[in-house]
Each structure stands twice: as C-alpha cells, then as structure tokens.
Design a protein around this motif. Structure first.
Motif, PDB file in Angstrom:
ATOM      1  N   ARG A   1       1.505   7.159  -6.767  1.00 39.19           N
ATOM      2  CA  ARG A   1       0.475   8.408  -6.973  1.00 39.19           C
ATOM      3  C   ARG A   1       1.444   9.635  -6.569  1.00 39.19           C
ATOM      4  NH1 ARG A   1      -4.314  10.207  -2.907  1.00 39.19           N
ATOM      5  NH2 ARG A   1      -2.589  10.256  -1.465  1.00 39.19           N
ATOM      6  N   GLU A   2       2.015   9.484  -5.539  1.00 40.33           N
ATOM      7  CA  GLU A   2       2.774  10.577  -4.948  1.00 40.33           C
ATOM      8  C   GLU A   2       3.734  11.354  -6.142  1.00 40.33           C
ATOM      9  OE1 GLU A   2       4.624  11.915  -0.722  1.00 40.33           O
ATOM     10  OE2 GLU A   2       5.522  10.013  -1.631  1.00 40.33           O
TER      11      GLU A   2
ATOM     12  N   PHE B   1      -5.966   0.390  -4.412  1.00 38.56           N
ATOM     13  CA  PHE B   1      -5.829   0.228  -3.080  1.00 38.56           C
ATOM     14  C   PHE B   1      -6.894  -0.690  -2.776  1.00 38.56           C
ATOM     15  CE2 PHE B   1      -4.172   1.961   0.813  1.00 38.56           C
ATOM     16  CZ  PHE B   1      -4.921   1.684   1.539  1.00 38.56           C
TER      17      PHE B   1
ATOM     18  N   SER C   1       0.740  -1.261  -0.061  1.00 37.19           N
ATOM     19  CA  SER C   1      -0.164   0.070  -0.067  1.00 37.19           C
ATOM     20  C   SER C   1       0.754   1.194  -0.003  1.00 37.19           C
ATOM     21  CB  SER C   1      -0.971  -0.032   1.175  1.00 37.19           C
ATOM     22  OG  SER C   1      -0.136  -0.099   2.326  1.00 37.19           O
ATOM     23  N   SER C   2       2.061   1.306   0.584  1.00 34.80           N
ATOM     24  CA  SER C   2       2.950   2.453   0.836  1.00 34.80           C
ATOM     25  C   SER C   2       3.645   2.422  -0.707  1.00 34.80           C
ATOM     26  CB  SER C   2       4.073   2.343   1.534  1.00 34.80           C
ATOM     27  OG  SER C   2       4.917   2.930   1.525  1.00 34.80           O
TER      28      SER C   2
ATOM     29  N   TYR D   1      -5.512   5.179  -8.208  1.00 40.37           N
ATOM     30  CA  TYR D   1      -4.752   5.111  -6.911  1.00 40.37           C
ATOM     31  C   TYR D   1      -5.926   4.399  -6.176  1.00 40.37           C
ATOM     32  CZ  TYR D   1      -3.836   6.050  -1.909  1.00 40.37           C
ATOM     33  OH  TYR D   1      -3.669   5.845  -0.907  1.00 40.37           O
ATOM     34  N   ARG D   2      -6.965   4.645  -6.108  1.00 38.27           N
ATOM     35  CA  ARG D   2      -7.886   4.351  -5.295  1.00 38.27           C
ATOM     36  C   ARG D   2      -8.533   2.967  -5.769  1.00 38.27           C
ATOM     37  NH1 ARG D   2     -12.190   9.594  -5.263  1.00 38.27           N
ATOM     38  NH2 ARG D   2     -10.760  11.014  -3.864  1.00 38.27           N
TER      39      ARG D   2
ATOM     40  N   GLU E   1      -5.391   9.837  -9.258  1.00 37.58           N
ATOM     41  CA  GLU E   1      -6.325   9.648  -8.005  1.00 37.58           C
ATOM     42  C   GLU E   1      -7.196   8.537  -8.195  1.00 37.58           C
ATOM     43  OE1 GLU E   1      -7.145  10.265  -4.067  1.00 37.58           O
ATOM     44  OE2 GLU E   1      -5.479  11.031  -5.127  1.00 37.58           O
TER      45      GLU E   1
ATOM     46  N   TYR F   1       0.750   4.218  -2.883  1.00 36.46           N
ATOM     47  CA  TYR F   1       0.734   5.721  -2.554  1.00 36.46           C
ATOM     48  C   TYR F   1       1.990   6.432  -3.044  1.00 36.46           C
ATOM     49  CZ  TYR F   1       0.549   9.893   0.166  1.00 36.46           C
ATOM     50  OH  TYR F   1       0.179  11.150   0.487  1.00 36.46           O
ATOM     51  N   ARG F   2       3.139   5.637  -3.219  1.00 38.21           N
ATOM     52  CA  ARG F   2       4.215   6.340  -3.785  1.00 38.21           C
ATOM     53  C   ARG F   2       4.043   6.453  -5.624  1.00 38.21           C
ATOM     54  NH1 ARG F   2       7.815   9.493  -1.769  1.00 38.21           N
ATOM     55  NH2 ARG F   2      10.024   8.880  -1.549  1.00 38.21           N
TER      56      ARG F   2
END
Length: 392
Positions: free
Chosen positions: A305-306, A319, A298-299, A315-316, A312, A302-303
């Motif tokens: 997306r970051e 996840f 999950s990290s 990403y959702r 977005e 997130y990375r």
C-alpha cells in the motif's frame, strides 16, 4: 554478503579497573535510591508508608532528603524491597531517567506506574553497563549525533525514510536483508536488553528506548517476542526514535508513525523491495518475501500500500484475510529464541568476559549493592537449571 563479527569479538578486558566515585559521600543515605527502589516495585509513597506502618509524610521526607530514615526504618525498607541495606547508601554513580526521556511503543496503553517501573529498571541497566565498562571495553556508541546522553538532530535528515537510508550507508550495510538486527545495534554500542523486568507488568509494556543516558538503551520485552519478525521491526522502530526523536516529547502519534516509516525503510529499502512485490495481492508470494527479508507478512502488505501497488480497500481486505489465515494457524510466528542473532548478547558477553578474569557475578552484585539474581535479571539470563519433579 559479508558476515559481520559477533559482538563478543568487540569486547576487550581492561587490566586495571578505573575508579569512579558517586556524587555524595559514602555512608550517607541516598534519597534517590529509595525513589528508584519504590518505582521498581511499582509502589506509591502511600503504599510504601502503609507497608512500613509510617506516615506518607515520612516517606516523602525520606525521598526529598529533608529527613533520612532511622536505622530501623532503613532495615525495614531493605526488607520491603528485597534489597540489602547498603543499596540505600550514597557513593555510587546514578543517572535518573525521567518519564519524558523515554519513548514507549504503547505509551497510551502503559499505566504511569508501570512506566516508572520500566524507567527504574533501565537506570539499573545503565548502572550495570557503567560498572562493566570499567572492566571491559564495550563497543563505542556509533549513533549519528549522539554524545553523552544528547542527540544533535541536525546530523541526520528529519525525514524518516531519508534518515533510514543514510544510516544504512553510514553503517556500511550492504544491499539486502539485515541478517541480525539486534546484534547490529549492539555492534554499534547500543545497549539492548530482552528480559521480563517487571513480571506481569510487561503485559502492557511493549518496548521502549532512551537516548538520555550516557549510552542509548533499547528495552525489548519477551512477552512481545514470540514473533521474531515483529521483534526485529520493534528493534528498528526504537532505533528510529533514537535517531529522529532524541529531543522530542514522547507519546506523539506522528512520532510513532515516523518510527514505523524508518523501520520499514531500514529493514526493507523501497528501491530494493518495490520491484519484488506482487502487482496483485498474493499472500503466498508475500510470505516468501517475508522470510527473505525478515519482516512480517502484514508488514509486506503495508509496504504494498505504501508504495502505491494496491488501494486502501485492497489493503484492508488483504490484512483481514491474513488475520483470518493466521487465526487458523496457517501463518506460524517464529520465536526469537530460535534466532541467536536477535537475542541481546552484549551485556552477557561482557559479564562472562569479566568473570573469566576474576570478576565474578557476586563481585558485580557487591559493587552495585544488588543480589546476583538481580544482575542475572538485568542482563536477561534465564534460569536454565533442570527442574526436579517427584513422581509417586
């Protein structure tokens, strides 16, 4: 990659303990000790009064120092809190930790009484550390800007990403994965403890840290340590608070976001990880990167997306898909106990070294006016004695 020395090699025994005196005269009732014991028991003044069959006003007077308890009341206090009567006598070093001096990972979900219990526990961790430092030379604190319970915020960048990069450079970390996150903290003089300090209360206490004691302390709870990757990220998150928010009032959502940004950059530097991330969502590829870098899938999502690799919406979806697969048992969390470098060792190694030179667990307990079992709890020692089972 060069291998760092284990924390035990950084401990040196002092031949003669250095004497230390508390602020009040020995033999005098110390109201602060009553407050600490009550907070550690997660008990209100009213609750203590009811248990002792005295008025709440009397307990308030004892804690304010205006009227000390009678000897019979002192004995009953010792029984109530399962402490020796000597615990309440002044003459030992004590550092009070206020609620505004600690960053709780889940502040809004942590009831005030449980926060107070956690803070009292941390006070006793520092007292044990202080007693050990008279016997054993513990690694000096190497945290930029830290000095005797204060952080100079001007030493490090305010931006969490820049601060993470600079700390890696200051600590001389090579490129790539940090192999042992908790051990790294201990090697730089930060006290880390992983212990069920409050029984069921840890269910809502995730992790917390403080830089307002003579040594910075990070408390990680085993209830949240069933996943080593989450555990490593939490430790890095708390390091971010120590670096970035020493003088800030805890509980701000922006501070939590900044600590997450610090942890992500500290564990997975964007300059190194960005080229490795898949250009489209591939959970198998991210799982491999997760194992290589010691962070959760999950990290890694997130990375992605970051750094702008996915939208977005993507990403959702990723996840949610990962959560579904994890629920089916396709992504197995790995317990911290399987990774010795992620289990705190500094305090246990210091206690063991002192014991090898004649200072027993009982001696430490006598000095701190605690039980040996309490000392074991503070350092995170588990009771590993075999269980006797009778079979008919």
């Amino acid at each position: 990659m060069t291998r760092r020395k284990d924390v035990a090699s950084h401990l040196t025994l002092f031949q003669e303990p250095v004497s230390t005196s508390g602020g009040a005269a020995p033999g005098v009732f110390d109201p602060a000790r009553l407050t600490q014991a009550r907070r550690l028991a997660a008990m209100t003044k009213k609750g203590a009064a009811e248990a002792l069959k005295v008025s709440a006003v009397a307990v308030g007077q004892w804690e304010s120092g205006s009227h000390p308890p009678r000897p019979d009341h002192l004995r009953r206090l010792a029984e109530l809190f399962d402490l020796p009567p000597e615990f309440f006598i002044a003459g030992r070093p004590y550092a009070r930790l206020e609620g505004s001096a600690a960053h709780f990972r889940s502040l809004r979900r942590t009831p005030a009484r449980e926060r107070e219990r956690a803070l009292a526990f941390t006070e006793q961790v520092w007292e044990l550390t202080h007693a050990l430092e008279r016997l054993v030379q513990i690694p000096p604190v190497d945290l930029p800007g830290f000095s005797a319970g204060e952080i100079d915020q001007s030493i490090m960048p305010c931006d969490p990403v820049k601060a993470a990069r600079e700390l890696r450079q200051r600590w001389g970390l090579p490129p790539g994965r940090i192999p042992r996150m908790v051990r790294l903290l201990e090697q730089h003089g930060i006290i880390v403890t992983l212990t069920p300090f409050a029984g069921d209360a840890t269910a809502s206490v995730d992790a917390f840290s403080t830089s307002h004691l003579p040594r910075p302390i990070i408390v990680l709870t085993p209830d949240r340590a069933d996943d080593v990757y989450r555990h490593r990220f939490t430790a890095a998150h708390e390091l971010g608070h120590l670096i970035l928010h020493g003088d800030a009032e805890p509980g701000d959502a922006e501070q939590e976001r900044q600590a997450d940004q610090f942890a992500a950059e500290f564990l997975t530097p964007s300059a190194e990880v960005h080229p490795l991330l898949p250009r489209r969502m591939d959970l198998n590829a991210l799982a491999k990167l997760s194992a290589e870098w010691g962070v959760s899938v999950s990290s890694m999502i997130y990375r992605c997306r970051e750094v702008g690799l996915i939208s977005e919406a993507a990403y959702r979806r990723a996840f949610q898909r990962h959560s579904q697969l994890a629920g089916l048992g396709l992504f197995h969390p790995q317990p911290v106990a399987d990774y010795p470098g992620e289990v705190p060792k500094l305090l246990t190694a210091a206690v063991a070294l002192a014991g090898q030179h004649g200072v027993t667990l009982g001696d430490l307990a006598d000095e701190l006016r605690l039980s040996p079992q309490r000392i074991r709890n503070l350092v995170g020692w588990r009771d590993e004695k075999p269980v006797l089972r009778l079979v008919d």
